[in-house]
Design a protein around this motif. Structure first.
Motif, PDB file in Angstrom:
ATOM      1  N   MET A  47       0.936  -0.851  -0.039  1.00  0.00           N
ATOM      2  CA  MET A  47       0.325   0.255  -0.005  1.00  0.00           C
ATOM      3  C   MET A  47       0.996   0.834   0.263  1.00  0.00           C
ATOM      4  SD  MET A  47      -2.574   1.477   0.205  1.00  0.00           S
ATOM      5  CE  MET A  47      -4.211   0.819   0.427  1.00  0.00           C
ATOM      6  N   ASP A 114       0.125  -2.714  -4.799  1.00  0.00           N
ATOM      7  CA  ASP A 114      -1.650  -3.049  -5.216  1.00  0.00           C
ATOM      8  C   ASP A 114      -2.060  -2.292  -5.375  1.00  0.00           C
ATOM      9  OD1 ASP A 114      -0.058  -6.253  -5.916  1.00  0.00           O
ATOM     10  OD2 ASP A 114       0.292  -5.395  -3.653  1.00  0.00           O
ATOM     11  N   ASN A 115      -1.354  -0.659  -4.115  1.00  0.00           N
ATOM     12  CA  ASN A 115      -2.954   0.001  -4.162  1.00  0.00           C
ATOM     13  C   ASN A 115      -2.177   1.351  -3.716  1.00  0.00           C
ATOM     14  OD1 ASN A 115      -5.612  -1.261  -4.888  1.00  0.00           O
ATOM     15  ND2 ASN A 115      -5.294  -2.573  -2.058  1.00  0.00           N
ATOM     16  N   ILE A 140      -9.082   5.082  -1.919  1.00  0.00           N
ATOM     17  CA  ILE A 140      -7.919   3.915  -2.652  1.00  0.00           C
ATOM     18  C   ILE A 140      -7.797   3.303  -3.451  1.00  0.00           C
ATOM     19  CG2 ILE A 140      -7.037   1.429  -1.754  1.00  0.00           C
ATOM     20  CD1 ILE A 140      -7.105   2.966   0.244  1.00  0.00           C
ATOM     21  N   PRO A 142      -6.516   0.336  -6.705  1.00  0.00           N
ATOM     22  CA  PRO A 142      -5.933  -0.360  -7.155  1.00  0.00           C
ATOM     23  C   PRO A 142      -4.982  -0.231  -8.371  1.00  0.00           C
ATOM     24  CG  PRO A 142      -8.088   0.055  -7.726  1.00  0.00           C
ATOM     25  CD  PRO A 142      -7.946   1.226  -6.897  1.00  0.00           C
ATOM     26  N   ARG A 143      -4.348  -1.236  -8.215  1.00  0.00           N
ATOM     27  CA  ARG A 143      -3.128  -1.867  -9.844  1.00  0.00           C
ATOM     28  C   ARG A 143      -4.079  -1.600 -10.387  1.00  0.00           C
ATOM     29  NH1 ARG A 143       1.470  -5.327  -8.843  1.00  0.00           N
ATOM     30  NH2 ARG A 143      -0.012  -6.423  -7.981  1.00  0.00           N
TER      31      ARG A 143
END
Length: 189
Positions: A47, A114-115, A140, A142-143
């Motif tokens: 993260m 990932d985020n 958030i 996300p990838r």
């Protein structure tokens, strides 16, 4: 020209009376406590916390209080870094504590995280009477761009003594701790 010792003593007292009080620097967190770092693997979730955005008038090293439309700067208290950097570091540290199995970082990584967590603080007011208010929204990201971006928003308040810069720093930290706690509770990394 000769000066008597009494003249030198008086001059010293006069000049020392003109000196400003020392500047004190404050952080938003306690010193780091060494601990056992969780082991990371190739599958550890990452993260990335991007630098928090704040209103321009707050993103300085000045410790301020609000008096209506007026912003009063502390004469001898400063943040140890720009406030946005201190807020970012505090949030990342608290989220890392809340999510021990996640690698929470503010530093650039060689790969894509990932985020990403993006936080915008639209209001962070501490008033002379000790009322603190923080309004923030976060996302958030996300990838995987096919996944939705998760948005949240919240308002936090607290009351405290701001007659000193130490009190102001504690009140500010309290508001930011509330924000970190809410992000940790409402977000699945």
């Amino acid at each position: 020209m000769k000066f008597s010792s009494a003249s030198l003593a008086i001059a010293t007292l006069l000049f020392s009376g003109c000196a400003s009080p020392p500047i004190h620097f404050y952080t938003l967190g306690a010193p780091a406590v060494p601990g056992v770092a969780p082991s990371l693997s190739a599958t550890t979730h990452v993260m990335a916390v991007t630098r928090i955005t704040l209103p321009d008038y707050l993103d300085t090293q000045d410790i301020v209080v609000r008096d209506g439309d007026q912003i009063d700067r502390s004469p001898n208290g400063r943040w140890a870094s720009r406030l946005s950097q201190g807020v970012t570091d505090l949030l990342a540290a608290r989220l890392a504590q809340s999510w021990p199995s996640v690698f929470v970082t503010t530093q650039p990584q060689s790969g894509t995280p990932d985020n990403r967590l993006s936080v915008n603080v639209s209001r962070l007011d501490i008033t002379h009477d000790g009322q603190g208010t923080l309004e923030a929204d976060w996302a958030i990201i996300p990838r995987d761009e096919h996944l939705p971006i998760k948005h949240q928003r919240a308002v936090f308040t607290t009351q405290g003594n701001v007659s000193t810069d130490t009190g102001n720093a504690a009140l500010t930290r309290n508001l930011l701790e509330q924000l970190a706690s809410r992000i940790a509770q409402t977000t699945t990394p």
